[in-house]
Motif scaffolding. Structure first.
Motif, PDB file in Angstrom:
ATOM      1  N   MET A   1       0.828  -1.192   0.000  1.00  0.00           N
ATOM      2  CA  MET A   1       0.000   0.000   0.000  1.00  0.00           C
ATOM      3  C   MET A   1       0.872   1.256   0.000  1.00  0.00           C
ATOM      4  O   MET A   1       1.819   1.368   0.758  1.00  0.00           O
ATOM      5  N   ARG A   2       0.520   2.192  -0.876  1.00  0.00           N
ATOM      6  CA  ARG A   2       1.216   3.481  -0.901  1.00  0.00           C
ATOM      7  C   ARG A   2       0.323   4.592  -0.374  1.00  0.00           C
ATOM      8  O   ARG A   2       0.799   5.590   0.144  1.00  0.00           O
ATOM      9  N   VAL A   3      -0.988   4.408  -0.518  1.00  0.00           N
ATOM     10  CA  VAL A   3      -1.951   5.359   0.029  1.00  0.00           C
ATOM     11  C   VAL A   3      -3.185   4.585   0.483  1.00  0.00           C
ATOM     12  O   VAL A   3      -3.648   3.684  -0.204  1.00  0.00           O
ATOM     13  N   GLY A   4      -3.646   4.925   1.654  1.00  0.00           N
ATOM     14  CA  GLY A   4      -4.856   4.304   2.177  1.00  0.00           C
ATOM     15  C   GLY A   4      -5.804   5.366   2.709  1.00  0.00           C
ATOM     16  O   GLY A   4      -5.376   6.271   3.433  1.00  0.00           O
ATOM     17  N   LEU A   5      -7.058   5.275   2.304  1.00  0.00           N
ATOM     18  CA  LEU A   5      -8.072   6.150   2.889  1.00  0.00           C
ATOM     19  C   LEU A   5      -8.672   5.402   4.068  1.00  0.00           C
ATOM     20  O   LEU A   5      -9.173   4.288   3.923  1.00  0.00           O
TER      21      LEU A   5
ATOM     22  N   SER B   1      -2.912   0.285  -8.581  1.00  0.00           N
ATOM     23  CA  SER B   1      -2.347  -0.552  -7.529  1.00  0.00           C
ATOM     24  C   SER B   1      -1.677   0.335  -6.491  1.00  0.00           C
ATOM     25  O   SER B   1      -1.197   1.421  -6.802  1.00  0.00           O
ATOM     26  N   GLY B   2      -1.683  -0.129  -5.257  1.00  0.00           N
ATOM     27  CA  GLY B   2      -1.082   0.625  -4.173  1.00  0.00           C
ATOM     28  C   GLY B   2      -2.071   1.446  -3.381  1.00  0.00           C
ATOM     29  O   GLY B   2      -1.699   2.075  -2.394  1.00  0.00           O
ATOM     30  N   ALA B   3      -3.345   1.482  -3.810  1.00  0.00           N
ATOM     31  CA  ALA B   3      -4.376   2.246  -3.093  1.00  0.00           C
ATOM     32  C   ALA B   3      -5.317   1.288  -2.374  1.00  0.00           C
ATOM     33  O   ALA B   3      -5.730   0.272  -2.934  1.00  0.00           O
ATOM     34  N   ARG B   4      -5.645   1.624  -1.114  1.00  0.00           N
ATOM     35  CA  ARG B   4      -6.597   0.823  -0.335  1.00  0.00           C
ATOM     36  C   ARG B   4      -7.564   1.755   0.378  1.00  0.00           C
ATOM     37  O   ARG B   4      -7.252   2.910   0.636  1.00  0.00           O
TER      38      ARG B   4
ATOM     39  N   THR C   1     -19.770  12.286  14.463  1.00  0.00           N
ATOM     40  CA  THR C   1     -19.442  12.635  13.086  1.00  0.00           C
ATOM     41  C   THR C   1     -18.492  11.602  12.497  1.00  0.00           C
ATOM     42  O   THR C   1     -18.109  10.639  13.170  1.00  0.00           O
ATOM     43  N   GLY C   2     -18.127  11.795  11.243  1.00  0.00           N
ATOM     44  CA  GLY C   2     -17.199  10.888  10.582  1.00  0.00           C
ATOM     45  C   GLY C   2     -15.868  11.565  10.333  1.00  0.00           C
ATOM     46  O   GLY C   2     -15.787  12.794  10.210  1.00  0.00           O
ATOM     47  N   TYR C   3     -14.828  10.762  10.261  1.00  0.00           N
ATOM     48  CA  TYR C   3     -13.473  11.264  10.057  1.00  0.00           C
ATOM     49  C   TYR C   3     -12.821  10.515   8.898  1.00  0.00           C
ATOM     50  O   TYR C   3     -13.008   9.302   8.758  1.00  0.00           O
ATOM     51  N   ALA C   4     -12.055  11.243   8.093  1.00  0.00           N
ATOM     52  CA  ALA C   4     -11.343  10.641   6.962  1.00  0.00           C
ATOM     53  C   ALA C   4      -9.865  11.009   7.058  1.00  0.00           C
ATOM     54  O   ALA C   4      -9.523  12.165   7.337  1.00  0.00           O
ATOM     55  N   TYR C   5      -9.004  10.015   6.832  1.00  0.00           N
ATOM     56  CA  TYR C   5      -7.556  10.227   6.924  1.00  0.00           C
ATOM     57  C   TYR C   5      -6.883   9.531   5.754  1.00  0.00           C
ATOM     58  O   TYR C   5      -7.314   8.455   5.333  1.00  0.00           O
ATOM     59  N   LEU C   6      -5.815  10.121   5.264  1.00  0.00           N
ATOM     60  CA  LEU C   6      -4.945   9.439   4.303  1.00  0.00           C
ATOM     61  C   LEU C   6      -3.719   8.972   5.068  1.00  0.00           C
ATOM     62  O   LEU C   6      -3.090   9.753   5.783  1.00  0.00           O
ATOM     63  N   ILE C   7      -3.414   7.691   4.913  1.00  0.00           N
ATOM     64  CA  ILE C   7      -2.212   7.151   5.537  1.00  0.00           C
ATOM     65  C   ILE C   7      -1.278   6.656   4.442  1.00  0.00           C
ATOM     66  O   ILE C   7      -1.720   6.215   3.382  1.00  0.00           O
TER      67      ILE C   7
ATOM     68  N   CYS D   1      -4.032  14.878  -3.041  1.00  0.00           N
ATOM     69  CA  CYS D   1      -3.071  14.352  -2.061  1.00  0.00           C
ATOM     70  C   CYS D   1      -2.916  12.830  -2.202  1.00  0.00           C
ATOM     71  O   CYS D   1      -1.823  12.291  -2.039  1.00  0.00           O
ATOM     72  N   SER D   2      -4.015  12.154  -2.523  1.00  0.00           N
ATOM     73  CA  SER D   2      -3.971  10.698  -2.734  1.00  0.00           C
ATOM     74  C   SER D   2      -3.059  10.361  -3.907  1.00  0.00           C
ATOM     75  O   SER D   2      -2.223   9.449  -3.830  1.00  0.00           O
ATOM     76  N   LYS D   3      -3.202  11.107  -4.987  1.00  0.00           N
ATOM     77  CA  LYS D   3      -2.377  10.869  -6.179  1.00  0.00           C
ATOM     78  C   LYS D   3      -0.904  11.165  -5.889  1.00  0.00           C
ATOM     79  O   LYS D   3      -0.024  10.468  -6.378  1.00  0.00           O
ATOM     80  N   GLU D   4      -0.673  12.199  -5.083  1.00  0.00           N
ATOM     81  CA  GLU D   4       0.716  12.536  -4.713  1.00  0.00           C
ATOM     82  C   GLU D   4       1.350  11.405  -3.921  1.00  0.00           C
ATOM     83  O   GLU D   4       2.509  11.025  -4.168  1.00  0.00           O
ATOM     84  N   LEU D   5       0.620  10.854  -2.963  1.00  0.00           N
ATOM     85  CA  LEU D   5       1.149   9.728  -2.179  1.00  0.00           C
ATOM     86  C   LEU D   5       1.345   8.496  -3.057  1.00  0.00           C
ATOM     87  O   LEU D   5       2.330   7.766  -2.909  1.00  0.00           O
ATOM     88  N   LEU D   6       0.406   8.268  -3.958  1.00  0.00           N
ATOM     89  CA  LEU D   6       0.493   7.099  -4.829  1.00  0.00           C
ATOM     90  C   LEU D   6       1.712   7.163  -5.736  1.00  0.00           C
ATOM     91  O   LEU D   6       2.326   6.151  -6.049  1.00  0.00           O
ATOM     92  N   SER D   7       2.078   8.399  -6.123  1.00  0.00           N
ATOM     93  CA  SER D   7       3.235   8.544  -7.009  1.00  0.00           C
ATOM     94  C   SER D   7       4.550   8.590  -6.236  1.00  0.00           C
ATOM     95  O   SER D   7       5.603   8.814  -6.809  1.00  0.00           O
ATOM     96  N   GLY D   8       4.466   8.376  -4.916  1.00  0.00           N
ATOM     97  CA  GLY D   8       5.681   8.315  -4.102  1.00  0.00           C
ATOM     98  C   GLY D   8       6.070   9.624  -3.489  1.00  0.00           C
ATOM     99  O   GLY D   8       7.186   9.772  -2.998  1.00  0.00           O
TER     100      GLY D   8
END
Length: 195
Positions: free
Chosen positions: A57-61, A89-92, A155-161, A186-193
């Motif tokens: 995994m490179r990025v996870g929501l 690939s690499g996203a979860r 409420t709900g919370y969302a995080y990128l790890i 930000c997700s795409k930035e993490l996915l691209s390393g």
């Protein structure tokens, strides 16, 4: 003094569920907090350690809810992520329920909660390759609430790890269009390393 349901409800009405502003960019890797390791249970009953280690995994929501009423708010974050990340690939995508109530942690309530994870709707496989991974944490969530700044349980919370379990981005409540765009960027930035 410990916060109670009525404190959370009052807070929710005043803030519309937005406990903090969504990040506009990734936080630097060196100053980003690590998610505390915790035991989570999958809908089938298997206990696993979260966040995943030794993973591709490179990025996870990570979408977190304490109550079912937060699911609509979380959908405003997860849908843009799913659409942008499908086929990559690499996203979860993790859909976590935090169950702190002692009563709800015992049989038969725990089994009912786990069964709900098996029946939650998912997109058709041909339409979307990225599916939510439903996980449940039963027990005290004080440490994860402290690390992630979760002050309100309604409420709900969302995080990128990132792949090392660091929290690189965060949002709460209902996403605006601009916040959803920032999440995707930000997700795409993490996915691209990107660090």
């Amino acid at each position: 003094m410990k916060r109670g349901y009525f404190d959370d409800f009052k807070d929710l009405k005043e803030t519309q569920g937005r406990m903090f502003q969504a990040s506009e960019q990734l936080s630097p890797a060196g100053t980003s907090p690590h998610l505390p390791p915790m035991a989570v249970v999958e809908p089938g009953g298997a206990e696993v350690l979260f966040p995943p280690s030794q993973d591709s995994m490179r990025v996870g929501l990570l979408c977190i809810a304490f109550r079912a009423g937060a699911e609509d708010k979380l959908r405003s974050w997860s849908e843009p992520f799913r659409e942008a990340m499908q086929g990559r690939s690499g996203a979860r995508w993790f859909d976590m329920s935090l169950v702190e109530s002692v009563v709800m942690r015992i049989w038969p309530f725990k089994q009912m909660i786990l069964r709900s994870g098996l029946t939650k709707p998912t997109a058709p496989a041909e339409a979307c390759q990225l599916q939510p991974e439903h996980i449940f944490h039963f027990g005290d969530a004080t440490e994860i609430r402290r690390v992630l700044g979760m002050t309100n349980r309604l409420t709900g919370y969302a995080y990128l790890i990132d792949g090392k379990g660091r929290v690189r981005w965060r949002g709460s409540g209902q996403a605006t269009a601009a916040e959803a765009e920032n999440l995707v960027a930000c997700s795409k930035e993490l996915l691209s390393g990107g660090d």
